[in-house]
Structure formats: structure tokens, C-alpha cells
Design an enzyme around this catalytic site. Structure first.
Site, PDB file in Angstrom:
ATOM      1  N   GLU A 129      16.253  -4.439 -14.034  1.00 37.44           N
ATOM      2  CA  GLU A 129      16.843  -5.224 -15.209  1.00 37.44           C
ATOM      3  C   GLU A 129      18.159  -4.742 -15.752  1.00 37.44           C
ATOM      4  O   GLU A 129      18.252  -3.845 -16.224  1.00 37.44           O
ATOM      5  CB  GLU A 129      15.611  -5.369 -16.425  1.00 37.44           C
ATOM      6  N   LYS A 164       7.654  -5.221 -25.435  1.00 38.95           N
ATOM      7  CA  LYS A 164       8.145  -5.465 -24.019  1.00 38.95           C
ATOM      8  C   LYS A 164       9.529  -4.684 -24.244  1.00 38.95           C
ATOM      9  O   LYS A 164       9.912  -3.898 -22.938  1.00 38.95           O
ATOM     10  CB  LYS A 164       8.435  -6.920 -23.604  1.00 38.95           C
ATOM     11  N   ASP A 222       1.692   6.357 -13.607  1.00 39.00           N
ATOM     12  CA  ASP A 222       0.993   5.116 -13.504  1.00 39.00           C
ATOM     13  C   ASP A 222       1.491   4.249 -14.694  1.00 39.00           C
ATOM     14  O   ASP A 222       0.730   4.522 -15.849  1.00 39.00           O
ATOM     15  CB  ASP A 222      -0.674   5.439 -13.428  1.00 39.00           C
ATOM     16  N   HIS A 237      24.249  -9.196 -22.833  1.00 31.47           N
ATOM     17  CA  HIS A 237      23.649  -9.468 -21.540  1.00 31.47           C
ATOM     18  C   HIS A 237      24.725 -10.383 -20.447  1.00 31.47           C
ATOM     19  O   HIS A 237      24.549 -10.412 -19.209  1.00 31.47           O
ATOM     20  CB  HIS A 237      22.609 -10.567 -21.564  1.00 31.47           C
TER      21      HIS A 237
END
Ligand code: NDP
Length: 426
Positions: free
Chosen positions: A81, A263, A279, A378
Site C-alpha cells: 500500500e 485498519k 502470523d 495520497h
């Protein structure tokens, strides 16, 4: 050694690798592996999973200079990302200026459970389990003697009775797994308890399995940020700090926001978990369960402000049962390089690093959201992705990005159009 990272982001990957070499941040073998892109060999991959065909590679980056508990870490990130590494690096720089991160390991033990049903006399069964507690702990330890030899092992056994459509008597086992995450260690121990528990209780065991809700492996990272690190303009800095606090309150009240808030935290956490061969599904599952531990799903971080002290305080607590040994760690040359880059952290140190990265990522995201908005930062990276997707070569990317950024709105078709025009004019 104090390292001047200024201009690092402007370098080429080869120059960045030379920089790492010049500052002796990696052992030669690991440096060679990164430089030669010697990621997972296919033969190893074929042992790790099933029906293996090939390897999927992802960008491997570094976010420099995280000051955590008085120690500086150069943190490897694996993420596809755009802007995650840039945001983390920016936050690390600001927070380092204000004294860095402080962390607290509340505990480091894993929990597993055996679920029993059709127990004829629950009160008697609960009493019997209590009476046999030390024998059951011994049985668990006998099933995995190597972890006991390493100084770990089963520490506690608790019970609960859950009434519902079906009633369950649940036996929880708490285990010190030392440097491992402990899934296989716990599962082996729990399966060894199943039969005896069925005998004692007269019930049927449904399953014996580790829980990812690792409430006995909580880690808190905190930081305090001086207002003047937020903006040179005092009023602007105060407003930004107050709006970050509001953003953390909003994420406590609205699950739609909380999900995205969390997130953002995991943008950084997952990148470090991937780089260190951990993991990430296990850690994500535990953290999202923890986000609902008050009964409603909430944002995981807290931000507060002290106007007199002119400081913004951030805090993040998460279950963080990461491993420094076991699983696929040690099998993947890139993961070995990550541990080298981090200075061979113990599992506890790695947990402190990971939660600090989560807090840094959260700070960067909230700061952007409550000031310029997330898109400003962004756009350039998005333009770069579009240029790449349109087929721009390395020497064409900068020019396509510059042209795209002149547009009010841009998309892949626009990137293609610019590239075609540029090539015609060459
Ligand atoms: P392992 O099964 O790999 O066990 C740990 C290994 O590390 C052992 O071989 C142990 O050696 C070795 N080791 C070396 N040094 C140490 C040390 N100082 N402390 C502890 N162990 C040491 O890994 P885990 O039991 O941790 O299980 C993790 C794996 O299980 C992950 O790959 C995970 O994806 C998977 N998994 C996850 C589940 C979940 O999250 N729900 C469920 C099932 C699997 P020795 O034996 O000699 O002590």
C-alpha cells in the site's frame, strides 16, 4: 551510532542498500540476500504450504529511527500500500523528537481452551477440575516437555460455564510460550488434556484449541508529542492536537469509523508482522476481538491533550503474542534479514516495536485526516501507481506523475493518454 536519514527516501533502492551497508545495519549475508533479492527459495516454500506453484513478492521497505524504550530501531515494513511507510517514517521522526515511545508488557502468556458439552453434573465437574488442577497442569507440561526445558510451560488453569442454546463447560489453559507464538505448543497440550477432562467431567469434548484472543499478552505503547512538533504556529498546533483527540473519541463512538481507524493502525502492524514472519491473521483476530472488549467495537487508540503542558498524549494497548522463534521464522531469508535489521529483538521487544508502529501509524493517519485530509498525501503516490499501471518505464514515471498532478482528476485512462502523448513527442 546516530544516523542522518535525510534524503533517504529520494535515493534509489541500490543507493539505500549502500547506505545500510555503510552504516553496518545488516550482517553481510543478510545484506547480500536483500541486494540479490534472494527471497524465499521455492523448495522452502513447497515445504511451508501445499500445492505450491511459485512465490508472490511484495515491496520490502524500511521505516527508520523508531525510538522505543530509549533504543533506536530501523523497522522493516512489507506492504503493497502506497504511503504507509512514508506516514510511519514521518510519525517516527516527530515522536522521536518528543522523547519516543514508552512501552509496557503487561504479561506474555497464551490462552487455549477445551470446550466440553453434555456434562451431567456441572457443579461437581467444576469442583473435580479444581481438585485435579496441579495434575492437569503437569499432564499439559508432559505433553510438551521442550517448552518446559526452555523455562516456559503451563502456568494456570481456569474454568467457565457458559449457558446458552447448548451449555458449555470451558477449561482455559494459560501457557508461557517463551519466544514462540505458541499455537502448536498449546494445541498439543490441550489435546493431551481432552481425554482426562472427559473422564473427570463425564462430558464430551468438542474441541481443544488455542485462542487468538490473547488477553494475557497485552502490550501498551504510549507517546507524548510536543505541540511545536505539530506546527510552528502555536494556535494551529493546538487545534491539530484537539482535533486528533476528537478523532479518537469519534472512533470510540462510531463502529463505521472504528473499523477504518483500526485498519489504519494495522497498515503498519501487518507490514512489520509480514516482514518478521509472524502470523498476522492471528494478531488481527486478537486485536479486533480486543477492540470489542467493552461490549461494542471501538477504536483501539486513545489520544488526550494537555493545553498547559502543550502536549498531545497517545496510547495503544493490544494483545501482541508475536514470536521471535518458531513458525516460519528462520526459514525465509528476508525474515532473517528483518530480525538482523531490528537487532535480534526478543519476542517481548518485538511486541513493543509492533505496538509502537501501530501508534505511529495511527498518529500519522489522524493528523492527516484532521488537517489536510488523507488524499493530499495520497495523490502523488496514486499518480505513481497509475503511471506504473499505464506501462511507464522508470525514466518516464516522474514526467507522467507531474502531468497527472496538473489535472484536477485523474485515472488510468488519463495516465495512458499522457504516456502515449509523451512517447510520441520524444
Ligand atoms: P512452533 O510449532 O514452530 O513451535 C515453536 C518452535 O520454536 C519449537 O520448535 C521450539 O523448539 C522453537 N524454539 C526455539 N527457541 C525457542 C524459545 N526460546 N522459546 C520457544 N520456542 C523456541 O510454533 P508455535 O507453537 O509458536 O506456533 C506458531 C505457528 O502455528 C504459526 O506458524 C501459526 O501460523 C500456526 N498456527 C496458528 C493458529 C492460530 O493462530 N489459531 C492455529 C494453528 C497453527 P523446541 O520444540 O525444541 O522447544
Amino acid at each position: 551510532m546516530k544516523i542522518n536519514w535525510t534524503g533517504f527516501s529520494k535515493k534509489t533502492p541500490a543507493e539505500r542498500l549502500e547506505f545500510l551497508k555503510a552504516h553496518e545495519l545488516l550482517q553481510d549475508e543478510n545484506w547480500q540476500n536483500l541486494a540479490n533479492q534472494y527471497y524465499l527459495p521455492l523448495e522452502t516454500a513447497n515445504q511451508m504450504s501445499e500445492n505450491v506453484l511459485s512465490i508472490l513478492a511484495l515491496p520490502y521497505s524500511i521505516a527508520p529511527d523508531f525510538l522505543i524504550d530509549e533504543q533506536v530501531y530501523q523497522v522493516p515494513f512489507v506492504t503493497e500500500e502506497p504511503s504507509v511507510v512514508a506516514a510511519a517514517s514521518f510519525a517516527a521522526k516527530i515522536i522521536k523528537r518528543s522523547g519516543g515511545f514508552k512501552t509496557k508488557i503487561h504479561n506474555r502468556q497464551m490462552i487455549g481452551q477445551v470446550a466440553l458439552y453434555d456434562v451431567p453434573d456441572v457443579a461437581k465437574a467444576l469442583e473435580q477440575i479444581q481438585n485435579e488442577k496441579s495434575a492437569l497442569l503437569k499432564l499439559a507440561n508432559q505433553a510438551h516437555p521442550s517448552i518446559v526445558k526452555r523455562g516456559g510451560g503451563a502456568r494456570e488453569l481456569r474454568t467457565d460455564f457458559l449457558e446458552g442454546e447448548t451449555d458449555f463447560l470451558v477449561v482455559y489453559l494459560v501457557v508461557d510460550t517463551q519466544e514462540a507464538m505458541g499455537a502448536n505448543i498449546l494445541n498439543t497440550m490441550l489435546e493431551a488434556l481432552k481425554e482426562r477432562l472427559e473422564e473427570i467431567t463425564g462430558g464430551q469434548s468438542l474441541m481443544a484449541i488455542l485462542s487468538n484472543y490473547a488477553t494475557e499478552a497485552l502490550v501498551t505503547a504510549s507517546c507524548e508529542i510536543d505541540f511545536h512538533s505539530l506546527s510552528r504556529d502555536k494556535a494551529e498546533a493546538e487545534r491539530t492536537a484537539q482535533r486528533i483527540v476528537l478523532a479518537s473519541q469519534f472512533a470510540k463512538q462510531d463502529p463505521y469509523r472504528a473499523s477504518t481507524h483500526n485498519k489504519g493502525i494495522f497498515n503498519g502492524i501487518d507490514a512489520v508482522l509480514l516482514a518478521t514472519g509472524n502470523d498476522w491473521r492471528a494478531i488481527e483476530a486478537g486485536a479486533h476481538a480486543y477492540a470489542a472488549h467493552d461490549g461494542a467495537y471501538q477504536g483501539l487508540s486513545q489520544w488526550e491533550v494537555d493545553l498547559e503542558e502543550e502536549k498531545l498524549y497517545g496510547q495503544l494497548t493490544l494483545p501482541m503474542p508475536v514470536a521471535a522463534k518458531g513458525g516460519s521464522i528462520g526459514l525465509n531469508p528476508m525474515v532473517v534479514a528483518s530480525f538482523d535489521l531490528l537487532g535480534q529483538p526478543t519476542a517481548k521487544e518485538l511486541a513493543s516495536i509492533v505496538v509502537s508502529v501501530g501508534l505511529a501509524q495511527n498518529f500519522a493517519a489522524l493528523r492527516a485526516l484532521v488537517t489536510t485530509g488523507i488524499q493530499a498525501g495520497h495523490m502523488k503516490l496514486q499518480a505513481k501507481s497509475l503511471a506504473l499501471l499505464a506501462g511507464a518505464q522508470e525514466d518516464e514515471i516522474a514526467a507522467v506523475v507531474a502531468e497527472l498532478l496538473k489535472e484536477k482528476q485523474f485515472n488510468q485512462a488519463k495516465a495512458k493518454e499522457i504516456l502515449t502523448k509523451m512517447r510520441k513527442e520524444k
